[in-house]
Design a protein around this motif. Structure first.
Motif, short mmCIF file in Angstrom:
data_model
loop_
_atom_site.label_atom_id
_atom_site.label_comp_id
_atom_site.label_asym_id
_atom_site.label_seq_id
_atom_site.Cartn_x
_atom_site.Cartn_y
_atom_site.Cartn_z
N THR A 118 35.08 54.15 32.69
CA THR A 118 35.43 55.53 33.02
C THR A 118 34.21 56.42 33.10
O THR A 118 34.17 57.37 33.90
CB THR A 118 36.41 56.09 31.96
OG1 THR A 118 37.53 55.22 31.86
CG2 THR A 118 36.91 57.47 32.36
N ARG A 140 32.60 55.50 36.38
CA ARG A 140 33.59 55.48 37.46
C ARG A 140 33.37 54.33 38.44
O ARG A 140 33.50 54.48 39.65
CB ARG A 140 33.60 56.81 38.23
CG ARG A 140 34.25 57.96 37.43
CD ARG A 140 34.07 59.28 38.15
NE ARG A 140 34.85 60.35 37.57
CZ ARG A 140 34.54 60.99 36.46
NH1 ARG A 140 33.46 60.63 35.78
NH2 ARG A 140 35.30 61.96 35.99
N THR A 194 33.39 63.25 31.35
CA THR A 194 34.38 63.68 32.34
C THR A 194 33.75 64.47 33.48
O THR A 194 34.46 65.02 34.32
CB THR A 194 35.46 64.54 31.65
OG1 THR A 194 34.84 65.59 30.88
CG2 THR A 194 36.30 63.69 30.73
N GLN A 214 32.05 67.39 33.71
CA GLN A 214 32.39 68.81 33.78
C GLN A 214 31.22 69.64 33.27
O GLN A 214 30.47 69.21 32.40
CB GLN A 214 33.61 69.11 32.88
CG GLN A 214 34.88 68.40 33.23
CD GLN A 214 36.02 68.84 32.33
OE1 GLN A 214 36.63 69.89 32.51
NE2 GLN A 214 36.31 68.02 31.33
N ARG A 252 40.86 61.36 27.62
CA ARG A 252 39.51 61.52 28.16
C ARG A 252 38.93 62.87 27.79
O ARG A 252 37.77 62.97 27.39
CB ARG A 252 39.53 61.36 29.68
CG ARG A 252 39.78 59.94 30.15
CD ARG A 252 39.96 59.87 31.67
NE ARG A 252 38.76 60.33 32.37
CZ ARG A 252 38.70 61.44 33.09
NH1 ARG A 252 39.77 62.24 33.21
NH2 ARG A 252 37.59 61.77 33.70
N PHE A 253 39.72 63.91 27.97
CA PHE A 253 39.28 65.25 27.59
C PHE A 253 40.45 65.96 26.91
O PHE A 253 41.58 65.91 27.39
CB PHE A 253 38.83 66.05 28.82
CG PHE A 253 38.23 67.38 28.46
CD1 PHE A 253 36.87 67.47 28.17
CD2 PHE A 253 39.01 68.53 28.39
CE1 PHE A 253 36.32 68.70 27.81
CE2 PHE A 253 38.46 69.74 28.02
CZ PHE A 253 37.11 69.82 27.74
N GLU A 292 35.64 63.03 25.17
CA GLU A 292 34.42 63.80 25.48
C GLU A 292 33.77 64.31 24.20
O GLU A 292 32.54 64.23 24.01
CB GLU A 292 34.78 64.99 26.39
CG GLU A 292 33.58 65.77 26.89
CD GLU A 292 32.78 65.01 27.95
OE1 GLU A 292 31.64 64.60 27.61
OE2 GLU A 292 33.29 64.85 29.07
#
Length: 471
Positions: free
Chosen positions: A8, A11, A159, A161, A236-237, A241
């Motif tokens: 993940t 990716r 993630t 971001q 994941r978030f 994270e």
């Protein structure tokens, strides 16, 4: 062949290279034991159980840690609503979760740490983060401690971001935070909360935040660096994270690979307690066997969303009954014992599918191909070939945790045994009917259908094969 897994963090599907030759360390986020487990909860357990089984088949010694969060805001609220102590409520739900996993043949982890048993490790990690300048005690007298997201430039990398694009963390009162995105490492005890739900700390009595729990427990049992961290896609978030950020900010490499299973949805929405669309495991097992439910979950790739329906589960159960029927017929010709190494008898196409990011949907297709070839061998009177296919089928089922001969699966008795027997008999007739239709012998196919109907059984043709119900 090389095992490849979807990471993940990057990716991409990439070659799996363990940190230590011959050994694999896996940490999977378990459940917050607030309510009885539903089918959406146990999917993660089943998916990562398949991962563990495949790693072991590939020759790795696996250290598999799956935690339990047994202290949390939701647990306190659910316990209060139920009128029982929070610890009693958490333990009751934990027992139900253990029973649910067992009913689906999910192997127990190497160790299952509970958050409440690891507060000292959490306090040590928090103090380390404060000492490194990545955490701070709130100045509002709350006793809260927060991770300073601005102090860690890599925050958001898992993630992908940016900090300014994130919503404020909703895990504590924002008044004591330097930045609304800062998340709680420690929560000060509040008036009205049970005193038993708090522990002494340098910042006053309180309890750990959710994210710090997993970092501390993973570090204790797997070390500063380990191979795979798994959990549901919804973690994941912010959970994963935040785990990665606080662990790496403390100088720990943490996970080399991140794996996440997709949701189970109902009516297009994630199955959850808040939506009220939950389906408890005990309720499902009143109508279906655990092995049928596991087959239904395993037949989909772990990264594929599953839209749950009882109709789809019934079709899966009928499909699995055909597999069982073949095994019974093949076993009648001789032993289907498995060798010490399953790789010796697993079809190459099955191995390739499993090595390609646990491609269980493709692997199940290979399984049914072997069943069809085995049935052809039986029809041709070639018992030896039928047994070869039977051993291969059993080996594939063992990898997927679906071998009917596994002692983990209860043996039918009473009405359940009668239903199972009827299921096998009808499945055999349906296979004969399908063969007749394929040969365009429609008179024979209709005659078989009439025999089944005369017994009070209604047959329904579907794109995936015929199913049956008591008329």
């Amino acid at each position: 062949m090389t095992l490849r897994l979807f990471d993940t963090a990057t990716r991409e599907v990439r070659d799996f290279r363990p940190l230590r030759a011959g050994e694999v360390s896996v940490y999977v986020c378990g459940l917050t034991v607030q309510s009885e487990p539903h089918v959406g909860h146990v999917r993660s357990g089943v998916n990562f159980d398949v991962l563990r089984r495949w790693l072991e088949v590939r020759g790795f010694a696996v250290s598999f840690i799956r935690n339990v969060t047994d202290i949390d805001d939701k647990i306190l609220a659910k316990a209060a609503a139920a009128g029982r102590p929070w610890y009693a409520h958490a333990q009751l739900m934990h027992r139900q979760l253990t029973a649910a996993y067992a009913s689906l043949n999910v192997e127990p982890p190497t160790y299952e740490p509970a958050a409440t048993g690891h507060v000292p490790e959490m306090l040590e990690l928090i103090e380390d983060l404060i000492g490194r300048g990545h955490a701070y005690a709130a100045e509002d007298g709350s006793g809260d401690v927060y991770f300073d997201v601005r102090s860690w430039p890599a925050y958001g990398e898992l993630t992908r971001q940016g900090i300014d694009d994130m919503e404020a963390a909703a895990d504590a009162d924002p008044r004591g935070k330097r930045d609304p995105r800062d998340f709680a490492l420690w929560k000060g005890h509040k008036p009205g909360e049970p005193l038993t739900a708090s522990w002494p700390s340098p910042w006053g009595r309180g309890r750990p935040g959710w994210h710090i729990e997993c970092s501390a427990m993973a570090g204790k049992y797997l070390g500063d660096a380990f191979d795979i961290h798994g959990g549901g896609f919804d973690l994941r978030f912010p959970h994963h994270e935040n785990e990665q950020a606080q662990s790496r900010a403390a100088g720990r490499d943490f996970a080399s690979y991140w794996m996440h299973n997709a949701w189970i949805t109902t009516a297009g929405e994630k199955m959850s307690k808040s939506l009220g669309n939950t389906l408890s495991i005990p309720a499902i097992l009143e109508e279906f066997r655990g092995i049928d439910l596991r087959y239904y979950l395993v037949a989909a790739h772990y990264r594929s969303h599953v839209e749950f329906s009882f109709e789809a589960l019934a079709e899966a159960a009928a499909g699995f009954a055909r597999v069982e029927h073949f095994l019974e017929r093949a076993a009648a010709t001789g032993s289907l014992d498995l060798p010490a190494s399953l790789l010796d008898v697993l079809p190459d196409a099955f191995v390739a599918a499993m090595d390609d990011d646990l491609g269980t949907s493709t692997a199940v297709g290979v399984l049914h191909d072997a069943v069809r070839e085995g049935n052809k061998a039986l029809a041709a009177g070639d018992a030896a070939a039928a047994r070869v296919h039977g051993v291969a089928v059993r080996a594939m089922l063992a990898v997927l945790g679906l071998d009917p001969a596994d002692e983990a699966w209860p043996k039918p008795s009473g009405d359940a045994g009668l239903t199972a027997a009827v299921d096998v008999l009808v499945a055999g007739l349906l296979e004969e009917r399908a063969a007749a239709r394929a040969a365009k012998d429609f008179a024979a196919a209709d005659a078989i259908r009439d025999r089944i109907k005369a017994a009070g059984i209604e047959v329904t043709d579907t794109p995936d094969g015929a199913t049956w119900t008591i008329a």
